[in-house]
Design a protein around this motif. Structure first.
Motif, PDB file in Angstrom:
ATOM      1  N   ALA A 251       0.834  -1.212   0.000  1.00  0.00           N
ATOM      2  CA  ALA A 251       0.000   0.000   0.000  1.00  0.00           C
ATOM      3  C   ALA A 251       0.864   1.256   0.000  1.00  0.00           C
ATOM      4  O   ALA A 251       0.419   2.324  -0.429  1.00  0.00           O
ATOM      5  N   SER A 252       2.099   1.155   0.470  1.00  0.00           N
ATOM      6  CA  SER A 252       2.942   2.343   0.639  1.00  0.00           C
ATOM      7  C   SER A 252       3.163   3.084  -0.678  1.00  0.00           C
ATOM      8  O   SER A 252       3.317   4.302  -0.681  1.00  0.00           O
ATOM      9  N   ALA A 253       3.163   2.346  -1.799  1.00  0.00           N
ATOM     10  CA  ALA A 253       3.441   2.989  -3.095  1.00  0.00           C
ATOM     11  C   ALA A 253       2.412   4.060  -3.440  1.00  0.00           C
ATOM     12  O   ALA A 253       2.731   5.014  -4.139  1.00  0.00           O
ATOM     13  N   GLY A 254       1.187   3.889  -2.960  1.00  0.00           N
ATOM     14  CA  GLY A 254       0.149   4.866  -3.296  1.00  0.00           C
ATOM     15  C   GLY A 254      -0.220   5.774  -2.137  1.00  0.00           C
ATOM     16  O   GLY A 254      -1.192   6.525  -2.227  1.00  0.00           O
ATOM     17  N   ASN A 255       0.514   5.713  -1.026  1.00  0.00           N
ATOM     18  CA  ASN A 255       0.146   6.474   0.171  1.00  0.00           C
ATOM     19  C   ASN A 255       1.157   7.554   0.528  1.00  0.00           C
ATOM     20  O   ASN A 255       2.350   7.415   0.256  1.00  0.00           O
ATOM     21  N   THR A 256       0.675   8.597   1.188  1.00  0.00           N
ATOM     22  CA  THR A 256       1.577   9.543   1.840  1.00  0.00           C
ATOM     23  C   THR A 256       2.003   8.925   3.171  1.00  0.00           C
ATOM     24  O   THR A 256       1.410   7.935   3.625  1.00  0.00           O
ATOM     25  N   LEU A 257       2.998   9.508   3.831  1.00  0.00           N
ATOM     26  CA  LEU A 257       3.425   9.002   5.137  1.00  0.00           C
ATOM     27  C   LEU A 257       2.256   9.044   6.128  1.00  0.00           C
ATOM     28  O   LEU A 257       2.041   8.097   6.888  1.00  0.00           O
ATOM     29  N   ASP A 258       1.477  10.134   6.081  1.00  0.00           N
ATOM     30  CA  ASP A 258       0.338  10.236   7.001  1.00  0.00           C
ATOM     31  C   ASP A 258      -0.667   9.112   6.797  1.00  0.00           C
ATOM     32  O   ASP A 258      -1.144   8.506   7.750  1.00  0.00           O
ATOM     33  N   GLN A 259      -0.964   8.840   5.535  1.00  0.00           N
ATOM     34  CA  GLN A 259      -1.905   7.746   5.242  1.00  0.00           C
ATOM     35  C   GLN A 259      -1.332   6.405   5.690  1.00  0.00           C
ATOM     36  O   GLN A 259      -2.035   5.542   6.219  1.00  0.00           O
ATOM     37  N   GLN A 260      -0.021   6.261   5.491  1.00  0.00           N
ATOM     38  CA  GLN A 260       0.608   4.987   5.833  1.00  0.00           C
ATOM     39  C   GLN A 260       0.642   4.803   7.359  1.00  0.00           C
ATOM     40  O   GLN A 260       0.448   3.697   7.862  1.00  0.00           O
ATOM     41  N   LEU A 261       0.841   5.898   8.093  1.00  0.00           N
ATOM     42  CA  LEU A 261       0.823   5.808   9.567  1.00  0.00           C
ATOM     43  C   LEU A 261      -0.565   5.371  10.044  1.00  0.00           C
ATOM     44  O   LEU A 261      -0.688   4.534  10.943  1.00  0.00           O
TER      45      LEU A 261
END
Ligand code: LHQ
Length: 258
Positions: A214-224
């Protein structure tokens, strides 16, 4: 066309058209799809090992089926939509680890199916070839995405535009695969890794795979936020409790996969 064997929670799928370097025809696609579907359906299957029979891993699409004198209005989009895209989606969405043992040349779609797997080991003699441009095509099976993600644009474009073979050593040095191993050790190392993963906390391993993808399509905030949600679920698993108990008891954990 695909040999399917189960041992110790590890499902081994062996592409098996060795006289064609395991090039894909429709029958092999359907057999491989059934293998991955089986891995998805059966809870006692806890990891998958994909490899090839004979001296090659996979030479991509069987071009013997693609004679332009017989196929006058080819629709490759349909082949992609019916066969290659569903396979890549199956590998990426399977909530269990998929190890790939690249036993020999991986060309065209064969190369990109290999690198769609979660952990890729390759025999030192194996080569990765983005063969598509030699016949006027573009990398498929997720190749334009995987190469760019794993290698960055400079190496992705040069590999795809030139179709130059990449050795297993360089593939590992560049981060395209996990490791290059001696030819004689490939299958034993891949089996050992696959069985170790199959004895692991499968539910948590599936969440790791999901989060990293999922990290490829996420910002750091979304990933957190995603990590918080997935960790909450991991923390409610039986294997988390077992892992912590085993640590406190100073013993090896016995994971059930749940
Ligand atoms: C093959 C093949 C093969 C048939 C070796 N087909 N027989 C998606 C949608 C729809 C259509 C098109 O494609 C796609 C995606 C793709 O995958 S496109 C890319 C297709 N693949 C290629 O272009 C690779 C073609 N193969 C090669 O370049 C070489 O065979 C490699 C570099 C893989 C291996 O070279 P060698 O080690 O020298 O082996 P070889 O060429 O002698 O092959 C051994 C046998 O396997 C030979 O048959 P033969 O009867 O002469 O012993 C080849 O004809 C056969 N073979 N690849 N894709």
């Amino acid at each position: 066309t695909v040999k399917i064997e189960l041992a110790d929670g590890l499902l081994r799928l062996t592409l098996n058209r060795p006289d064609k370097l395991n090039a894909f025809n429709d029958e092999m696609h359907l057999a491989l799809r059934a293998g991955f579907q089986h891995a998805h359906d059966e809870s006692d299957i806890r990891a998958v090992l994909l490899t090839g029979a004979g001296r090659g891993f996979c030479a991509g699409q069987d071009l013997g089926d693609r004679d332009p004198r017989k196929e006058t209005a080819p629709d490759l989009g349909r082949t992609i939509e019916s066969f290659y895209n569903p396979l890549i989606r199956q590998i990426r969405s399977l909530d269990k680890p998929v190890v790939c043992a690249v036993n020999g040349v991986a060309a065209g779609a064969g190369a990109n199916i290999a690198i769609a797997c979660d952990i890729v080991l390759a025999a030192r003699s194996a080569k990765f070839i983005q063969a598509f441009s030699k016949i006027g095509l573009i990398p498929d099976s997720g190749g334009t995405w995987s190469l760019a993600q794993l290698l960055g644009e400079a190496r992705a474009k040069a590999l795809a535009l030139t179709a130059e073979p990449l050795t297993a050593e360089t593939a590992a040095a560049w981060g395209l695969i996990w490791r290059a191993v001696d030819d004689a050790e490939l299958m034993s190392e891949a089996e050992a890794l696959g069985k170790k993963l199959a004895a692991g906390p499968t539910f948590g391993l599936g969440l790791i795979k999901q989060a990293i993808q999922a990290s490829a399509g996420n910002t750091l905030d979304q990933q957190l936020d995603l990590e918080r949600d997935l960790q909450r679920r991991a923390g409610r698993s039986a294997d988390y409790a077992e892992g912590v108990l085993a640590f406190l008891d100073k013993r090896q954990p016995k994971f059930s996969g749940r």
